[in-house]
Design an enzyme around this catalytic site. Sequence first.
Site, mmCIF file in Angstrom:
data_model
loop_
_atom_site.group_PDB
_atom_site.id
_atom_site.type_symbol
_atom_site.label_atom_id
_atom_site.label_comp_id
_atom_site.label_asym_id
_atom_site.label_seq_id
_atom_site.Cartn_x
_atom_site.Cartn_y
_atom_site.Cartn_z
ATOM 1 N N LYS A 6 35.010 45.533 51.076
ATOM 2 C CA LYS A 6 35.494 45.397 49.697
ATOM 3 C C LYS A 6 34.651 46.280 48.783
ATOM 4 O O LYS A 6 33.438 46.122 48.689
ATOM 5 C CB LYS A 6 35.387 43.939 49.259
ATOM 6 C CG LYS A 6 35.715 43.734 47.794
ATOM 7 C CD LYS A 6 35.842 42.257 47.439
ATOM 8 C CE LYS A 6 35.979 42.080 45.950
ATOM 9 N NZ LYS A 6 36.132 40.669 45.572
ATOM 10 N N ARG A 39 41.210 40.276 37.050
ATOM 11 C CA ARG A 39 40.083 39.607 36.374
ATOM 12 C C ARG A 39 40.548 38.887 35.126
ATOM 13 O O ARG A 39 39.995 37.860 34.743
ATOM 14 C CB ARG A 39 38.975 40.609 36.063
ATOM 15 C CG ARG A 39 38.258 41.020 37.339
ATOM 16 C CD ARG A 39 37.098 41.953 37.095
ATOM 17 N NE ARG A 39 36.574 42.420 38.386
ATOM 18 C CZ ARG A 39 35.750 43.442 38.518
ATOM 19 N NH1 ARG A 39 35.344 44.103 37.451
ATOM 20 N NH2 ARG A 39 35.319 43.793 39.709
ATOM 21 N N LYS A 56 39.790 46.651 50.932
ATOM 22 C CA LYS A 56 40.233 46.389 49.563
ATOM 23 C C LYS A 56 39.471 47.261 48.590
ATOM 24 O O LYS A 56 38.250 47.290 48.690
ATOM 25 C CB LYS A 56 39.973 44.905 49.271
ATOM 26 C CG LYS A 56 40.277 44.506 47.858
ATOM 27 C CD LYS A 56 39.851 43.077 47.611
ATOM 28 C CE LYS A 56 39.950 42.862 46.118
ATOM 29 N NZ LYS A 56 39.121 41.818 45.636
HETATM 30 C C1 PBG Z 1 37.010 37.723 43.526
HETATM 31 C C2 PBG Z 1 38.159 38.626 43.767
HETATM 32 C C3 PBG Z 1 38.567 39.776 43.062
HETATM 33 C C4 PBG Z 1 39.783 40.173 43.624
HETATM 34 C C5 PBG Z 1 40.056 39.301 44.673
HETATM 35 N N1 PBG Z 1 39.032 38.355 44.753
HETATM 36 C C6 PBG Z 1 37.982 40.453 41.864
HETATM 37 C C7 PBG Z 1 36.668 41.068 41.910
HETATM 38 O O1 PBG Z 1 36.009 41.201 42.940
HETATM 39 O O2 PBG Z 1 36.233 41.435 40.821
HETATM 40 C C8 PBG Z 1 40.636 41.308 43.143
HETATM 41 C C9 PBG Z 1 42.078 41.211 43.477
HETATM 42 C C10 PBG Z 1 42.987 42.101 42.692
HETATM 43 O O3 PBG Z 1 42.585 42.941 41.866
HETATM 44 O O4 PBG Z 1 44.200 41.959 42.897
HETATM 45 N N2 PBG Z 1 35.769 38.244 43.750
#
Ligand code: PBG
Length: 321
Positions: A193, A203, A246
């Site tokens: 990620k 967010r 991701k």
């Molecule tokens: C939580 C999380 C995030 C996303 C999924 N789980 C946001 C982040 O890491 O700031 C993003 C998913 C999306 O943008 O669709 N940590």
Amino acid sequence: MNSASELGLRRNRINSPLRNLVSSESLNPKKLVQPIFVAENLTSPEKMSSLPGVFRDSTESILSQIESDLKAGVEHFLLFLVPGTKSDVSIPKSFYEKAIGGIKSRFPEAFLWVDTCLCSLTTHGHCGLLDPKGRIENVSSVKRLSELALCYAQSGADGISPSDMMDGRVASHRNILDLNGFQHVPIMSYSTKFKSQFYGPFREAAESAPGHGDRSSYQIDVRNREDSLLSSVRDAAEGADLLMVKPGITSIDLIQPIREKTGLPVGAYQVSGEYASLAMLAENGFCKFEDAVRETWQVFSRAGASYLITYAARRGKEILY
Ligand code: PBG
């Protein structure tokens, strides 16, 4: 690395939706996971301006959303829970039980993954707990995250999906789940990620933007290929059952090498910013939304993704056929 007897290969064979998701077939609607949001302080669904067709729901209204999604052929859901009160010291257990338990008692057939992170719970919006100097404290963060994972499993979650990027969280979650009789609950790890600009719309939905600083001390730097691979290899060794890259669009080149190195199913998360960009192009007449989404899904599939997490999952049948 776990010993062969500890590998838990049966976890990915546990039921039909999971076998469909991790199969080596090419892209089909059963390989799509629909993200859903439940916010404690909502009483009715709320449209998300940047993500057409996506809503934030209450613990009640999510039930009709899931009912229609199941009818549309969705088998997998990834639930994001947004507590009404932020806290750095405790877990809003009753809200989690109500949301997860409510969904699973009404729809036992829905495969419910629950995103496991602290960013929508903490007052500061970081994915871990902070020390007095404002730095992430890995040990206490992992402990709190594993308590969350256990609470989700006890509430009826089918799978746990850690997205926080702390070190050691997969091993810790596996351990606490196994010790409490949840050996059958799989872990779909956000294993590669990146720190990214493409999470903006999410967010807003999850009320999880960091109040200060950014996530670069725990999310991966896009320039670092070695870290991107190592991070997934490490989660596999700690006992993850499914891996994920991701954002999908910035990780295309990593899917195949991660598969080769780990032998595990690797999915791609087409994140909120990716979906929103296609929606904006379409709204301005520059592309046809469904065709553009299909094109991106076909590329993820070509790159070797076993499954996709995408906000358009509920339109999967229409988009793919
Ligand atoms: C939580 C999380 C995030 C996303 C999924 N789980 C946001 C982040 O890491 O700031 C993003 C998913 C999306 O943008 O669709 N940590």
